[in-house]
Design a protein around this motif. Sequence first.
Motif, PDB file in Angstrom:
ATOM      1  N   GLU A 105      28.929  58.474  35.550  1.00 18.29           N
ATOM      2  CA  GLU A 105      29.288  57.929  36.856  1.00 18.29           C
ATOM      3  C   GLU A 105      30.677  58.378  37.305  1.00 18.29           C
ATOM      4  O   GLU A 105      30.992  58.392  38.486  1.00 18.29           O
ATOM      5  CB  GLU A 105      29.246  56.397  36.813  1.00 18.29           C
ATOM      6  CG  GLU A 105      27.840  55.816  36.782  1.00 18.29           C
ATOM      7  CD  GLU A 105      27.860  54.305  36.711  1.00 18.29           C
ATOM      8  OE1 GLU A 105      28.957  53.730  36.566  1.00 18.29           O
ATOM      9  OE2 GLU A 105      26.780  53.684  36.790  1.00 18.29           O
ATOM     10  N   ASN A 106      31.521  58.699  36.327  1.00 21.15           N
ATOM     11  CA  ASN A 106      32.865  59.221  36.607  1.00 21.15           C
ATOM     12  C   ASN A 106      33.674  58.299  37.516  1.00 21.15           C
ATOM     13  O   ASN A 106      34.385  58.733  38.413  1.00 21.15           O
ATOM     14  CB  ASN A 106      32.779  60.619  37.231  1.00 21.15           C
ATOM     15  CG  ASN A 106      34.113  61.358  37.164  1.00 21.15           C
ATOM     16  OD1 ASN A 106      34.908  61.137  36.246  1.00 21.15           O
ATOM     17  ND2 ASN A 106      34.354  62.229  38.117  1.00 21.15           N
ATOM     18  N   SER A 107      33.552  57.008  37.269  1.00 24.59           N
ATOM     19  CA  SER A 107      34.303  56.042  38.081  1.00 24.59           C
ATOM     20  C   SER A 107      35.767  56.028  37.657  1.00 24.59           C
ATOM     21  O   SER A 107      36.112  56.366  36.515  1.00 24.59           O
ATOM     22  CB  SER A 107      33.706  54.642  37.909  1.00 24.59           C
ATOM     23  OG  SER A 107      33.808  54.221  36.565  1.00 24.59           O
ATOM     24  N   ALA A 108      36.621  55.640  38.585  1.00 25.30           N
ATOM     25  CA  ALA A 108      38.054  55.559  38.284  1.00 25.30           C
ATOM     26  C   ALA A 108      38.311  54.424  37.294  1.00 25.30           C
ATOM     27  O   ALA A 108      37.662  53.379  37.343  1.00 25.30           O
ATOM     28  CB  ALA A 108      38.845  55.328  39.559  1.00 25.30           C
ATOM     29  N   VAL A 109      39.249  54.653  36.387  1.00 25.41           N
ATOM     30  CA  VAL A 109      39.671  53.619  35.453  1.00 25.41           C
ATOM     31  C   VAL A 109      40.894  52.929  36.070  1.00 25.41           C
ATOM     32  O   VAL A 109      41.936  53.552  36.259  1.00 25.41           O
ATOM     33  CB  VAL A 109      40.014  54.213  34.075  1.00 25.41           C
ATOM     34  CG1 VAL A 109      40.536  53.133  33.143  1.00 25.41           C
ATOM     35  CG2 VAL A 109      38.780  54.886  33.479  1.00 25.41           C
ATOM     36  N   ILE A 110      40.729  51.671  36.418  1.00 26.63           N
ATOM     37  CA  ILE A 110      41.757  50.928  37.155  1.00 26.63           C
ATOM     38  C   ILE A 110      42.498  49.996  36.202  1.00 26.63           C
ATOM     39  O   ILE A 110      41.880  49.279  35.411  1.00 26.63           O
ATOM     40  CB  ILE A 110      41.134  50.100  38.297  1.00 26.63           C
ATOM     41  CG1 ILE A 110      40.333  51.009  39.236  1.00 26.63           C
ATOM     42  CG2 ILE A 110      42.208  49.339  39.062  1.00 26.63           C
ATOM     43  CD1 ILE A 110      41.161  52.054  39.930  1.00 26.63           C
ATOM     44  N   THR A 111      43.820  49.997  36.290  1.00 24.54           N
ATOM     45  CA  THR A 111      44.643  49.110  35.475  1.00 24.54           C
ATOM     46  C   THR A 111      45.420  48.168  36.384  1.00 24.54           C
ATOM     47  O   THR A 111      46.050  48.610  37.350  1.00 24.54           O
ATOM     48  CB  THR A 111      45.626  49.908  34.608  1.00 24.54           C
ATOM     49  OG1 THR A 111      44.893  50.811  33.783  1.00 24.54           O
ATOM     50  CG2 THR A 111      46.429  48.980  33.725  1.00 24.54           C
ATOM     51  N   ARG A 112      45.343  46.868  36.089  1.00 26.44           N
ATOM     52  CA  ARG A 112      46.088  45.867  36.855  1.00 26.44           C
ATOM     53  C   ARG A 112      46.875  44.987  35.893  1.00 26.44           C
ATOM     54  O   ARG A 112      46.544  44.882  34.717  1.00 26.44           O
ATOM     55  CB  ARG A 112      45.150  45.008  37.688  1.00 26.44           C
ATOM     56  CG  ARG A 112      44.445  45.746  38.801  1.00 26.44           C
ATOM     57  CD  ARG A 112      43.482  44.819  39.540  1.00 26.44           C
ATOM     58  NE  ARG A 112      42.382  44.404  38.695  1.00 26.44           N
ATOM     59  CZ  ARG A 112      41.666  43.301  38.895  1.00 26.44           C
ATOM     60  NH1 ARG A 112      41.963  42.487  39.886  1.00 26.44           N
ATOM     61  NH2 ARG A 112      40.667  43.001  38.100  1.00 26.44           N
ATOM     62  N   SER A 113      47.908  44.349  36.422  1.00 23.70           N
ATOM     63  CA  SER A 113      48.728  43.436  35.633  1.00 23.70           C
ATOM     64  C   SER A 113      48.494  42.015  36.110  1.00 23.70           C
ATOM     65  O   SER A 113      48.512  41.740  37.310  1.00 23.70           O
ATOM     66  CB  SER A 113      50.208  43.795  35.773  1.00 23.70           C
ATOM     67  OG  SER A 113      51.019  42.890  35.062  1.00 23.70           O
ATOM     68  N   MET A 114      48.266  41.085  35.157  1.00 24.36           N
ATOM     69  CA  MET A 114      48.056  39.682  35.507  1.00 24.36           C
ATOM     70  C   MET A 114      48.267  38.822  34.272  1.00 24.36           C
ATOM     71  O   MET A 114      48.528  39.349  33.189  1.00 24.36           O
ATOM     72  CB  MET A 114      46.655  39.468  36.095  1.00 24.36           C
ATOM     73  CG  MET A 114      45.510  39.885  35.204  1.00 24.36           C
ATOM     74  SD  MET A 114      43.878  39.693  36.003  1.00 24.36           S
ATOM     75  CE  MET A 114      43.924  40.998  37.222  1.00 24.36           C
ATOM     76  N   THR A 115      48.173  37.517  34.435  1.00 28.88           N
ATOM     77  CA  THR A 115      48.291  36.630  33.283  1.00 28.88           C
ATOM     78  C   THR A 115      46.972  36.653  32.509  1.00 28.88           C
ATOM     79  O   THR A 115      45.913  36.949  33.067  1.00 28.88           O
ATOM     80  CB  THR A 115      48.584  35.186  33.705  1.00 28.88           C
ATOM     81  OG1 THR A 115      47.446  34.669  34.409  1.00 28.88           O
ATOM     82  CG2 THR A 115      49.825  35.118  34.583  1.00 28.88           C
ATOM     83  N   PRO A 116      47.007  36.335  31.208  1.00 31.70           N
ATOM     84  CA  PRO A 116      45.756  36.291  30.444  1.00 31.70           C
ATOM     85  C   PRO A 116      44.735  35.334  31.042  1.00 31.70           C
ATOM     86  O   PRO A 116      43.535  35.624  31.063  1.00 31.70           O
ATOM     87  CB  PRO A 116      46.228  35.832  29.054  1.00 31.70           C
ATOM     88  CG  PRO A 116      47.646  36.241  28.969  1.00 31.70           C
ATOM     89  CD  PRO A 116      48.182  36.100  30.363  1.00 31.70           C
ATOM     90  N   GLU A 117      45.199  34.192  31.539  1.00 34.15           N
ATOM     91  CA  GLU A 117      44.273  33.218  32.111  1.00 34.15           C
ATOM     92  C   GLU A 117      43.588  33.768  33.353  1.00 34.15           C
ATOM     93  O   GLU A 117      42.373  33.616  33.527  1.00 34.15           O
ATOM     94  CB  GLU A 117      45.028  31.933  32.457  1.00 34.15           C
ATOM     95  CG  GLU A 117      45.586  31.164  31.266  1.00 34.15           C
ATOM     96  CD  GLU A 117      46.850  31.795  30.698  1.00 34.15           C
ATOM     97  OE1 GLU A 117      47.460  32.660  31.386  1.00 34.15           O
ATOM     98  OE2 GLU A 117      47.213  31.444  29.562  1.00 34.15           O
ATOM     99  N   GLU A 118      44.345  34.417  34.221  1.00 32.21           N
ATOM    100  CA  GLU A 118      43.750  35.003  35.412  1.00 32.21           C
ATOM    101  C   GLU A 118      42.745  36.084  35.050  1.00 32.21           C
ATOM    102  O   GLU A 118      41.669  36.181  35.657  1.00 32.21           O
ATOM    103  CB  GLU A 118      44.847  35.598  36.297  1.00 32.21           C
ATOM    104  CG  GLU A 118      45.743  34.575  36.969  1.00 32.21           C
ATOM    105  CD  GLU A 118      46.942  35.218  37.626  1.00 32.21           C
ATOM    106  OE1 GLU A 118      47.410  34.663  38.625  1.00 32.21           O
ATOM    107  OE2 GLU A 118      47.397  36.269  37.152  1.00 32.21           O
ATOM    108  N   ALA A 119      43.092  36.875  34.058  1.00 35.56           N
ATOM    109  CA  ALA A 119      42.203  37.956  33.643  1.00 35.56           C
ATOM    110  C   ALA A 119      40.870  37.414  33.146  1.00 35.56           C
ATOM    111  O   ALA A 119      39.807  37.897  33.529  1.00 35.56           O
ATOM    112  CB  ALA A 119      42.877  38.798  32.560  1.00 35.56           C
TER     113      ALA A 119
END
Length: 881
Positions: A622-636
Amino acid sequence: MLTTNEIRSAFLEYFASKGHQIVQSSSLVPRNDPTLLFTNAGMVQFKNVFTGQETRPYSRATTAQKVVRAGGKHNDLDNVGYTARHHTFFEMMGNFSFGDYFKPEAIELAWTLVTKNFGLAKDKLLVTVFAEDEDAAGLWRKIAGLDDSRIIRIPTSDNFWRMGDTGPCGPCSEIFYDHGPDVPGGPPGSPDEDGDRFVEIWNLVFMQYFEDPPGVRTPLPRPSIDTGMGLERFAAIMQGKRDNYDTDTFVALTQASADITHQSVDGAFKASHRVVADHLRSAAFLIADGVLPSKDGRGYVLRRIMRRAMRHLHMMGTTDPVFHKLLPALIQQMGGAYPELVHGEALIRETMRGEEERFKAMLDRGLHLLEDEKSRLQSGAPLPGDIAFRLYDTFGFPLDLTQDALRGSGHDVDVKGFEDAMTVQRQRARAAWAGSGDSAVETVWFEARDKFGASEFLGYATEQADGEVQAIINDNAFVAEAPVGAEVAILLNQTPFYGESGGQAGDTGFLTASGVKVAIRDTQKKAGDLIVHYGTVTEGTLRTGAAVTATIDHDRRSAIRAHHSATHLLHEAMRRHLGAHVAQKGSLNGPERLRFDVSQPRPVTAEELLDIEAEVNRRIRENSAVITRSMTPEEAVNEGATALFGEKYGDEVRVVSMGAGDDTRGAWSMELCGGTHVARTGDIGQFRIVSESGVSAGVRRIEAVAGRAAESLTATNEQRLAQMAAMMKVGAAEAPERLATLLEERKLMERQISHLQRQLAAGTATAAGVETIGAIRLATRNVAETPARELKGLAETILKQGNADVVVLISTAEGKGSVVAAITPEWAEKADAVALVRAASAAMGGKGGGGRRDMAQAGGPDAGAADAAFDAVRATLKELA
């Protein structure tokens, strides 16, 4: 009136027409200067060109460079929003000559552009020169026609530029614009120079000396030029404004802030709108360049900038997160010139939104505490440092945010008390740490952590960067230098090397400097967030304080990235095919393979493994983009991200997402992970499962390969298949069918051989006769290579012939002795087959044996003692006679 975008384009096109290469802005995270927190000038990306360490295919260049000044020595954060020209982010336009032209052409190019192309009136301009630089003064008189009253000589270091204590240096010459006598302020060098009347618009640096040691200068063989023009300041002049925030770009951004907050642009919250507009630019560009909010380093500066803007939005009455909603206005203004804003829009937006949600959750409580404490202060008294630290530690208020919140109230913060409270917390955390291993080594790293702070990891965005050697450890002790052959551990202030953690192997590579090389064999994390490089000095002498270039092994990192990203896809595929009970119990992501342990109560079938492997490869294609975000563990976790076994999560986590999501989840795979990953799933290449096995009760292990390792495995398997097919004299496609036929033929032959062996053994046993011990008829026979599994059936056959009461057979196949005893039902009440085989086993060096009184089997390692085993059987039977 020219817009800011038009001014930028006109500047670059002018110098391109004069033979300059237009060079794209470099990242805000400098890769070649470990002393800088952020890129703070246009020449940063050319530093190694100026020093001769790097060559480019051009000798003239021009840029519009992104610049941030919000941390370290260059920190304008506190003034932003309250003055006309302070910014945390701005653009520095410049032209550069690398040993090509020098003062005459630099001055002529600048004067022509400013007065002819941009049309500024000559009588509105004046210049400064270094007091000793008569060459520059003479050229300004000759080229620009300026008289001495408009050529101001500055004797201080303000007009003499240095790259450092040693290195290239030279005098400067600045162009100033005069707003007129109705604006307060005096010319540069005067007591009133800080006023707004005279504004510096362009600085020309004449790089003509090399200083080494300090104070001793020698002329450079190829003098160079480095210039810088602040785009925001120049745009204000070109647009007839005295305030940078009145230019078109800032007008659009402050109006967007006013629209979303429903507060007038020029009303009581004028400064707040300006803070928001400036900080929006800084935050968006920093995130686009790979910086994410955190508690240390660049991430901490980003967090300070974002939270300062968010507090001002809160002051203007916003209750929901809105900072990220201003991003489209910024992209509309600057996305054309900086496409990284467009490409990174999703990451920027989600990072801003998540940070504001976290901040708003704490903001009301923090501000309530601040107001409560402020009400108790006497007039002019500072806020106690421990209170400011509590705001920082509990509510996420950076110190400068607390100071900003107190602005205008007549109170400041007891900064020393804040720092003391911070020190106490570090000591408490260190005392509470329960580590393992050599305590002396761990003590060294905690000392380093206290002294230098956390290591700055640059490896998400680059594989090479310059760093400063902060510490060298040899034999558990700090040393000032390390000679060739020394085995050392090295701490840099910033590094692209990944320290082993989260199942990902540490990087290898090299640290290099002039005459120095260190081969890095491993990288580990110590004391929580120190990145420690372990290696051997192979050239020169490494010294603390040295600037080195850190370069990781690209091929090895690429292979690790592929395996780590494939592990995420494997984890999700197993959960979806086997059930939600599947959870990671451990992993290893190295360059050659991946190992993945999961909770799974039963073996994974071959069919299931094929389905899982196919699912992973489908997601890769599928070659989808690998997205990285920053958040709290609970939100994740609330968003559906999978937390990994054994990981210790702090206040901030990176959430790595792969593939298209559904109604309940934002991505097909979402995991909390601090490792390095591919940019798109297609970069993983192939994925192949190698094996599945049990590790312990309820835990199964998958070993697999990805990328080049998977390609190598496929090629090897194909080669083996071809060899097997050639041996069977068929094509590869017919090999499985032919092999199945051969195996079936072999089974038939084995059955035939076994039947013949039994017939032969039975016949020879009968032919050997029967001996009598007392009243017992005993038949014994060494059946040689007859398989041990055939002995019971053979003994029963002989017994049924009725010529013996007891049959004892010994096989010596494969060099081991195997014995079987069979007894008729009549004699089994008197003789015990188990006793007989145990006696025989002991004679052959074994012990034990088991079965029934009428049929038993045992063995021993010494096949040559078969005759002694028969004698032991006879002796046992004689006791019954």
